[in-house]
Design an enzyme around this catalytic site. Structure first.
Site, PDB file in Angstrom:
ATOM      1  N   HIS A  99      86.339  44.141 -40.665  1.00  0.00           N
ATOM      2  CA  HIS A  99      86.327  45.498 -41.242  1.00  0.00           C
ATOM      3  C   HIS A  99      87.566  45.718 -42.110  1.00  0.00           C
ATOM      4  O   HIS A  99      87.488  46.283 -43.206  1.00  0.00           O
ATOM      5  CB  HIS A  99      86.340  46.575 -40.144  1.00  0.00           C
ATOM      6  CG  HIS A  99      85.175  46.563 -39.215  1.00  0.00           C
ATOM      7  ND1 HIS A  99      85.319  46.581 -37.855  1.00  0.00           N
ATOM      8  CD2 HIS A  99      83.831  46.549 -39.449  1.00  0.00           C
ATOM      9  CE1 HIS A  99      84.119  46.595 -37.279  1.00  0.00           C
ATOM     10  NE2 HIS A  99      83.205  46.561 -38.220  1.00  0.00           N
ATOM     11  N   LYS A 118      74.373  55.727 -27.761  1.00  0.00           N
ATOM     12  CA  LYS A 118      75.101  54.463 -27.586  1.00  0.00           C
ATOM     13  C   LYS A 118      76.243  54.635 -26.602  1.00  0.00           C
ATOM     14  O   LYS A 118      76.845  55.708 -26.518  1.00  0.00           O
ATOM     15  CB  LYS A 118      75.705  54.025 -28.937  1.00  0.00           C
ATOM     16  CG  LYS A 118      74.787  53.178 -29.796  1.00  0.00           C
ATOM     17  CD  LYS A 118      75.638  52.440 -30.815  1.00  0.00           C
ATOM     18  CE  LYS A 118      74.864  51.755 -31.903  1.00  0.00           C
ATOM     19  NZ  LYS A 118      75.757  51.148 -32.901  1.00  0.00           N
ATOM     20  N   ARG A 147      77.737  39.583 -43.639  1.00  0.00           N
ATOM     21  CA  ARG A 147      78.222  38.335 -43.046  1.00  0.00           C
ATOM     22  C   ARG A 147      77.227  37.205 -43.138  1.00  0.00           C
ATOM     23  O   ARG A 147      77.600  36.053 -43.262  1.00  0.00           O
ATOM     24  CB  ARG A 147      78.539  38.563 -41.554  1.00  0.00           C
ATOM     25  CG  ARG A 147      79.799  39.312 -41.305  1.00  0.00           C
ATOM     26  CD  ARG A 147      79.873  39.785 -39.888  1.00  0.00           C
ATOM     27  NE  ARG A 147      78.899  40.832 -39.643  1.00  0.00           N
ATOM     28  CZ  ARG A 147      78.851  41.584 -38.570  1.00  0.00           C
ATOM     29  NH1 ARG A 147      79.697  41.378 -37.598  1.00  0.00           N
ATOM     30  NH2 ARG A 147      77.955  42.531 -38.436  1.00  0.00           N
ATOM     31  N   SER A 200      82.445  43.213 -33.777  1.00  0.00           N
ATOM     32  CA  SER A 200      83.009  44.046 -32.709  1.00  0.00           C
ATOM     33  C   SER A 200      82.455  43.621 -31.359  1.00  0.00           C
ATOM     34  O   SER A 200      83.158  43.651 -30.357  1.00  0.00           O
ATOM     35  CB  SER A 200      82.694  45.523 -32.954  1.00  0.00           C
ATOM     36  OG  SER A 200      83.370  45.983 -34.094  1.00  0.00           O
TER      37      SER A 200
HETATM   38  P1  ADP Z   1      77.391  49.221 -37.186  1.00  0.00           P
HETATM   39  O1  ADP Z   1      77.342  49.925 -35.869  1.00  0.00           O
HETATM   40  O2  ADP Z   1      76.919  50.033 -38.349  1.00  0.00           O
HETATM   41  O3  ADP Z   1      76.855  47.815 -37.175  1.00  0.00           O
HETATM   42  P2  ADP Z   1      80.023  48.053 -37.366  1.00  0.00           P
HETATM   43  O4  ADP Z   1      81.241  48.787 -36.967  1.00  0.00           O
HETATM   44  O5  ADP Z   1      79.621  46.890 -36.505  1.00  0.00           O
HETATM   45  O6  ADP Z   1      78.934  49.153 -37.447  1.00  0.00           O
HETATM   46  O7  ADP Z   1      80.124  47.539 -38.848  1.00  0.00           O
HETATM   47  C1  ADP Z   1      80.362  48.377 -39.950  1.00  0.00           C
HETATM   48  C2  ADP Z   1      80.252  47.581 -41.251  1.00  0.00           C
HETATM   49  O8  ADP Z   1      81.184  46.514 -41.247  1.00  0.00           O
HETATM   50  C3  ADP Z   1      78.889  46.909 -41.492  1.00  0.00           C
HETATM   51  O9  ADP Z   1      78.622  46.961 -42.882  1.00  0.00           O
HETATM   52  C4  ADP Z   1      79.116  45.487 -41.084  1.00  0.00           C
HETATM   53  O10 ADP Z   1      78.234  44.606 -41.753  1.00  0.00           O
HETATM   54  C5  ADP Z   1      80.544  45.298 -41.549  1.00  0.00           C
HETATM   55  N1  ADP Z   1      81.217  44.213 -40.850  1.00  0.00           N
HETATM   56  C6  ADP Z   1      81.353  44.044 -39.524  1.00  0.00           C
HETATM   57  N2  ADP Z   1      82.024  42.910 -39.251  1.00  0.00           N
HETATM   58  C7  ADP Z   1      82.321  42.333 -40.442  1.00  0.00           C
HETATM   59  C8  ADP Z   1      82.986  41.118 -40.836  1.00  0.00           C
HETATM   60  N3  ADP Z   1      83.475  40.260 -39.942  1.00  0.00           N
HETATM   61  N4  ADP Z   1      83.096  40.878 -42.153  1.00  0.00           N
HETATM   62  C9  ADP Z   1      82.578  41.739 -43.052  1.00  0.00           C
HETATM   63  N5  ADP Z   1      81.937  42.870 -42.750  1.00  0.00           N
HETATM   64  C10 ADP Z   1      81.806  43.174 -41.467  1.00  0.00           C
END
Ligand code: ADP
Length: 151
Positions: free
Chosen positions: A17, A41, A90, A127
């Site tokens: 992120h 959630k 990703r 995450s």
């Molecule tokens: P969600 O609950 O919407 O999946 P996340 O917090 O997991 O929320 O992710 C938010 C955004 O960050 C999404 O666009 C996800 O694809 C992106 N993201 C998560 N991890 C990575 C990473 N390692 N590299 C690039 N983008 C990421």
């Protein structure tokens, strides 16, 4: 002002992120990191903790704002006058999932979704993997910004 919304759960913010936000501020005047509130959630970190981890990671970066929101992402974009949604990609699974959401958002509004391809060195981080490492007492610190601290 070119404002982009970067929505997600950020439970917790990861180096993946962080990389997307850092690159996003080169493209936009402001990146609003928006933590979606979803009562269905369950989270490892509270909303306040998740917000603080992100704020502390960008303390000296006035182009990054952190907010929370409820409801449809496109409605919130309209509310804060953000014309773009920023998302990270990703892998093919992310692409398929994001494509459906982006098409839906385009159908509902005029907001464009801008995708940034993950940096190679953070492409494997999610995450959920970070939460697994934390639960099993592994060294999560190599996967997240320094601001992420476990009490
Ligand atoms: P969600 O609950 O919407 O999946 P996340 O917090 O997991 O929320 O992710 C938010 C955004 O960050 C999404 O666009 C996800 O694809 C992106 N993201 C998560 N991890 C990575 C990473 N390692 N590299 C690039 N983008 C990421």
């Amino acid at each position: 002002m070119k404002r982009a919304l970067f929505p997600g759960s950020f439970d917790p913010i990861t180096n993946g992120h962080y990389d997307i936000i850092k690159r996003g501020i080169k493209l936009f005047d402001e990146v609003v990191v928006a933590i979606g509130i979803n009562s269905d959630k369950t989270y490892m970190f509270s909303l306040e903790e998740r917000k603080k981890f992100i704020e502390d990671a960008f303390t000296n970066q006035p182009k990054v704002k952190v907010v929370t929101y409820k409801g449809l992402t496109v409605d919130f974009c309209q509310e804060i006058n953000a014309k773009f949604i920023l998302r990270g990609l990703r892998n093919p699974a992310d692409f398929e999932f994001e494509k459906a959401i982006a098409h839906t958002n385009r159908k509902l509004s005029k907001i464009e979704t801008v995708f940034l391809l993950t940096a190679a060195k953070t492409s494997y981080i999610s995450s959920s993997i970070v939460r697994d490492v934390i639960r099993n007492h592994g060294d999560y610190t190599v996967l997240v910004p320094d601001s992420v601290k476990i009490k």
